[in-house]
Design an enzyme around this catalytic site. Structure first.
Site, PDB file in Angstrom:
ATOM      1  N   SER A  66       5.358  -2.589  -9.606  1.00  0.00           N
ATOM      2  CA  SER A  66       5.594  -1.665  -8.505  1.00  0.00           C
ATOM      3  C   SER A  66       4.354  -1.485  -7.651  1.00  0.00           C
ATOM      4  CB  SER A  66       6.043  -0.318  -9.057  1.00  0.00           C
ATOM      5  OG  SER A  66       4.962   0.251  -9.774  1.00  0.00           O
ATOM      6  N   LYS A  67       4.610  -0.997  -6.459  1.00  0.00           N
ATOM      7  CA  LYS A  67       3.555  -0.803  -5.470  1.00  0.00           C
ATOM      8  C   LYS A  67       2.444   0.097  -5.967  1.00  0.00           C
ATOM      9  CE  LYS A  67       6.466  -0.816  -1.705  1.00  0.00           C
ATOM     10  NZ  LYS A  67       7.032  -0.322  -0.505  1.00  0.00           N
ATOM     11  N   ARG A  68       2.833   1.078  -6.769  1.00  0.00           N
ATOM     12  CA  ARG A  68       1.817   2.018  -7.224  1.00  0.00           C
ATOM     13  C   ARG A  68       0.707   1.308  -7.991  1.00  0.00           C
ATOM     14  NH1 ARG A  68       3.402   5.328 -10.973  1.00  0.00           N
ATOM     15  NH2 ARG A  68       5.482   4.436 -11.013  1.00  0.00           N
TER      16      ARG A  68
END
Ligand code: GLU
Length: 512
Positions: free
Chosen positions: A255-257
């Site tokens: 994920s982007k996080r």
């Protein structure tokens, strides 16, 4: 055996998740394995919220960066177009009429508000949210009347009671669902636009798709699709659900996080096509041991030859950044100097050019800073390309990602400070140190020509005068010339950087 026809079916969001890119690579391998195989690019834009201006061009750019070219679809055409779902409404309408006529679909007039309340009630009872069937058995007369009165119904698919729906998946084997778990999905919205579930089935039928490769998250939708195939008297394609790629720590979908996930970002970070393709293809898949390479370095032609979807693993794979870096470095090391220079230019172009993703998330200060840096690098490289190639040649084995080129060469075109601590540790006494540096400069300036054969004996002799280890004096020289303890091979670097550059560095160093 009929030819393989596979499809990539992204929404036109303008960017491709790196995990989706892996699935698309697998599609590409399957299509290319066969002379007659075809790879279709279909734009799934029924959810207009996900459509972004310039999104399709941007998707295609990312595919090209990976080396994936589609045989049919936007930009290239083909016999089964149009390849954008919102341009196919007439086609879907025919299928909807058929489903309505056979009773496999029905009109539903329930308001958003009613459905929302239903959802809440079910939630409170800890039940799975699903349609309760209120409109399932309206009479044809009532339906006509309400439509004539201006109500705008949706169309839902009917799901039989107490049956089992199953399908064969090349990765997961036989997968089955009880119909009690399947919602009577909306297949046409009140606006008349079909939903993904209908469009995907119709398109895969119409486009004669033989294998559906897609993320494992679509498995729960597949029984709905299987029912629709049944209702339409069609045999479903072969399903190949590809497991997730997990974050490097093994927790959750990548994920982007936890870092960048868009294909374009990886290229902007300085990974090269060969490295990314090699790395991605080995997540959750590996070749038959009989044809495997020990170093795990494979090119795209290898994957085309040896990819077998049956070898996709069921378990999710982790995204191991160190492995990506190592593979990328191996591929950078294999490029010719000429090619490496081209790749550096292409990479800088990607970094300095705005794209769809920048338009969405805005250009960060970090990106602005990078742009300034890399434009300087480009200007430097362009000044004397012959020399630039030689410089790249001597640092190539040390470059893991293309931005490393900046770090190794920055001293040649920006002000790079000196690792004074390191200098001090070689010769702690300040007076002695300064004297050595002066004499070193003088000795180098006296040379009648600038070459390794000339300066090397001079430096060694000077080291003896001060009873210094030769290596220590070379370290001092290295820190003066490059600023750092760790640098490109010093002798070649000095030769390419030139006499003037070295003397300027001495000047600056003595100033400090
Ligand atoms: N349009 C879907 C997506 O955006 C594709 C799913 C499928 O391949 O069936 O992921």
């Amino acid at each position: 055996m009929s030819s393989v026809r596979v499809r990539m079916a992204p929404s036109p969001t303008g960017w491709i998740h790196i995990g989706t890119a892996r699935t698309f690579l697998f599609d590409y391998y399957m299509a290319k394995q066969q002379k007659e195989g075809s790879l279709v690019l279909r734009i799934e834009d029924t959810d207009q919220k996900r459509t972004v201006a310039g999104g399709v061009e941007s998707l295609i750019q990312s595919l090209k960066l990976l080396g994936i070219e589609h045989d049919e679809g936007p930009g290239v055409g083909g016999a089964y177009g149009p390849y954008t779902q919102t341009e196919r409404t007439d086609i879907y309408q025919k299928y909807v009429n058929k489903l309505l006529a056979s009773g496999h679909a029905y009109h539903c007039f329930c308001s958003e508000e009613r459905l929302e309340n239903l959802r809440k009630e079910q939630e409170a009872l800890k039940q799975k949210s699903r349609y309760d069937g209120l409109c399932r058995n309206l009479s044809p007369e009532e339906v006509s009347q309400r439509i004539a009165a201006g109500e705008k119904p949706v169309v839902r698919m009917r799901v039989p009671e107490n049956e089992t729906v199953s399908f064969e998946d090349l990765v997961f084997g036989r997968v089955q669902f009880e119909t009690s778990e399947i919602d009577e999905q909306v297949i046409v919205k009140a606006s008349g636009i079909p939903t993904y579930h209908l469009a995907v089935v119709v398109d895969d039928i119409e486009m004669k798709i033989t294998h559906i490769l897609r993320g494992v998250e679509w498995i729960p939708s597949t029984p709905k699709h299987v029912l629709l195939y049944q209702y339409l008297d069609q045999k479903p394609p072969i399903f190949v659900h590809v497991p997730l790629i997990l974050n490097p720590d093994g927790k959750g979908k990548l994920s982007k996080r936890k870092g960048n996930v868009a294909v374009l970002d990886f290229f902007r970070e300085g990974y090269i096509r060969e490295g990314l393709v090699n790395f991605l293809s080995l997540i959750g898949w590996n070749p038959d041991p009989r044809v495997a390479h020990k170093d795990e370095i494979y090119d795209i032609a290898y994957f085309i030859e040896h990819f077998d979807p049956k070898r996709i693993k069921r378990s999710s794979g982790r995204f191991q950044v160190e492995k990506l870096e190592a593979i990328n470095a191996a591929w950078i090391a294999k490029l010719s100097k000429e090619e490496l220079l081209e790749r550096v230019y292409q990479w800088i172009d990607l970094v300095v050019t705005d794209n769809v993703v920048d338009a969405m998330r805005g250009v960060s200060d970090e990106l602005i800073e990078k742009r300034e840096k890399y434009l300087k690098l480009r200007a430097f490289l362009q000044q004397d390309e012959e020399k630039s190639r030689e410089l790249l040649g001597i640092i190539q084995q040390r470059v893991k990602k293309l931005p490393d080129v900046f770090d190794w060469l920055a001293v040649l075109f920006t002000d790079v400070s000196f690792d004074l601590e390191a200098l001090e540790s070689v010769v702690p006494e300040v007076e002695k140190r300064t004297e050595i540096i002066y004499n070193l400069r003088e000795a180098l300036e006296k040379l009648d020509s600038w070459s390794q054969e000339k300066w090397e004996p001079t430096i060694r002799a000077l080291a003896d005068t001060y009873a210094l280890k030769h290596g220590d004096l070379f370290m001092i020289l290295r820190i003066i010339v490059t600023g750092k303890r760790i640098s490109p091979p010093l002798r070649e670097f000095m030769e390419l950087a030139g006499r003037d550059f070295v003397s300027q560095r001495f000047q600056k160093c003595l100033h400090k």
